[in-house]
Design an enzyme around this catalytic site. Sequence first.
Site, PDB file in Angstrom:
ATOM      1  N   TRP A 125      52.146 -24.682   3.926  1.00 16.55           N
ATOM      2  CA  TRP A 125      51.812 -25.431   2.452  1.00 16.55           C
ATOM      3  C   TRP A 125      53.447 -25.596   2.062  1.00 16.55           C
ATOM      4  O   TRP A 125      53.991 -24.548   2.477  1.00 16.55           O
ATOM      5  CB  TRP A 125      51.402 -24.130   0.893  1.00 16.55           C
ATOM      6  CG  TRP A 125      51.706 -24.601   0.355  1.00 16.55           C
ATOM      7  CD1 TRP A 125      51.144 -25.458  -0.443  1.00 16.55           C
ATOM      8  CD2 TRP A 125      51.738 -23.754  -0.783  1.00 16.55           C
ATOM      9  NE1 TRP A 125      51.642 -25.408  -1.438  1.00 16.55           N
ATOM     10  CE2 TRP A 125      51.673 -24.132  -2.078  1.00 16.55           C
ATOM     11  CE3 TRP A 125      51.930 -22.107  -1.084  1.00 16.55           C
ATOM     12  CZ2 TRP A 125      52.377 -23.596  -2.962  1.00 16.55           C
ATOM     13  CZ3 TRP A 125      52.827 -21.683  -2.616  1.00 16.55           C
ATOM     14  CH2 TRP A 125      52.429 -22.717  -3.356  1.00 16.55           C
ATOM     15  N   ASP A 166      48.572 -15.278   3.163  1.00 16.14           N
ATOM     16  CA  ASP A 166      47.937 -15.594   2.489  1.00 16.14           C
ATOM     17  C   ASP A 166      46.900 -15.597   2.112  1.00 16.14           C
ATOM     18  O   ASP A 166      45.797 -17.176   2.462  1.00 16.14           O
ATOM     19  CB  ASP A 166      48.949 -17.081   2.570  1.00 16.14           C
ATOM     20  CG  ASP A 166      48.880 -18.060   0.818  1.00 16.14           C
ATOM     21  OD1 ASP A 166      48.266 -17.777   0.141  1.00 16.14           O
ATOM     22  OD2 ASP A 166      49.964 -19.593   0.467  1.00 16.14           O
ATOM     23  N   ALA A 181      44.688 -18.023  -0.945  1.00 18.35           N
ATOM     24  CA  ALA A 181      44.626 -18.494  -2.134  1.00 18.35           C
ATOM     25  C   ALA A 181      43.051 -19.031  -1.756  1.00 18.35           C
ATOM     26  O   ALA A 181      43.068 -19.427  -3.195  1.00 18.35           O
ATOM     27  CB  ALA A 181      45.850 -19.539  -1.580  1.00 18.35           C
ATOM     28  N   LYS A 186      41.651 -20.523  -7.538  1.00 13.01           N
ATOM     29  CA  LYS A 186      40.414 -21.992  -7.060  1.00 13.01           C
ATOM     30  C   LYS A 186      39.572 -21.057  -7.458  1.00 13.01           C
ATOM     31  O   LYS A 186      38.623 -22.003  -8.299  1.00 13.01           O
ATOM     32  CB  LYS A 186      40.892 -22.218  -5.654  1.00 13.01           C
ATOM     33  CG  LYS A 186      41.832 -22.866  -5.488  1.00 13.01           C
ATOM     34  CD  LYS A 186      43.585 -23.075  -5.745  1.00 13.01           C
ATOM     35  CE  LYS A 186      44.277 -23.573  -5.761  1.00 13.01           C
ATOM     36  NZ  LYS A 186      46.293 -23.096  -5.595  1.00 13.01           N
TER      37      LYS A 186
END
Length: 393
Positions: free
Chosen positions: A127, A208, A210, A243
């Site tokens: 990312w 991570d 997410a 999200k």
Amino acid sequence: MFETLSAAPPDKILNLSILYKNDARPTKMDLGVGVYKNSQGATVIMRAVREAEKRLYESQTTKTYVGMAGDEGFNKAMLQLVFGKKADLSRMFACQTAGGSGALRTIADLLAKARPDATIWLSDPTWANHVPILKAAGFKTATYPYFDPASGTVKADAMLEGLKQAKAGDITLLHGCCHNPTGANLTIQQWAPVVDLLVERDLFPFVDLAYQGFGDGLEEDAAAVRLLASKVPEMAVATSCSKNFSVYRDRVGAVILMGKDAEGAKIAGSQALATTRVLYSMPPDHAAAAVRIILEDDALCADWKSELEAMRLRMLNLRKGFAEALRRQSNSSRFDFIADHRGMFSRLGLTEAQVDRLRDEFGIYMVGDSRFNVAGLKEDRLDDLAKAVVAIL
């Protein structure tokens, strides 16, 4: 004072939104910024979130601070969402943060206190904001091989060889699911030797997470994190509700730390809170309280899971439909990998010049490395998009 400064370069992803907004073409298509959109192109408030916010409005009696750790009910619920309701949480610490990015920066600053000389190893690619966050915390970064653009698959063997270059005490940043920007993920079978290598070489896992629920399902997307927790002595997880609860602007995330024992987790947690105190003092409360209400209420939680599953399945169908459209228009299997990837993103494997042509000639907006937002696709325009992609090859 300010005359010593030069203008910061614009954020490439967010700048796309400005260009898209100013484009008058009715056929334009926004595949850039990573937010979920429905078939009408709207990012709506989820049903369960709306109901939870209503309950919160009717019951809340104060706007005073909730404390540096945030909503403790939210923190417990997030631990259970990530690790399961039957997990042993005695070695765990969790605190609410200002979004997933706030969790990443908090963990980065915490690890910089603990291992200032460590290198953080990142997937190639990763990312775009990972490197700036880690460098702001003072870390050196290096990369391990991850994605093969030619096949659209993970370089699992090369990843293992790359991680063998890390020294004991180094940190590995891992995407728990739905890899950003590629959408290509390790299978749980491929995760097993990675976890064994981390243990063998004393490498600290920094995950991570997410997009839990956007890939193969809430439980399935947490499988790698849970495997790590069963094997490694310590780890850190940055998780986000942006999200899967669609609360982007309200900035809700969590830091999760696992220590060698309960005392180690407690000490690390105290340092995490000291870090958030310096960064932003107290986390925002509203959406975290709404998430907590949802996860503590069986009926609301079931409704949230149902809507989240519908979002996940829609993205899978869009992946399949787009891959089929590209096969029809290109008369090749070059883009079949799109249907195999998971999450919100994949890369088309285009050059930056080709991406520019898509924008200039067809009004199709995506990031320069050809990362596109799957949820930005429209069911009735997949062949139009496929024709445009083939036209610029």
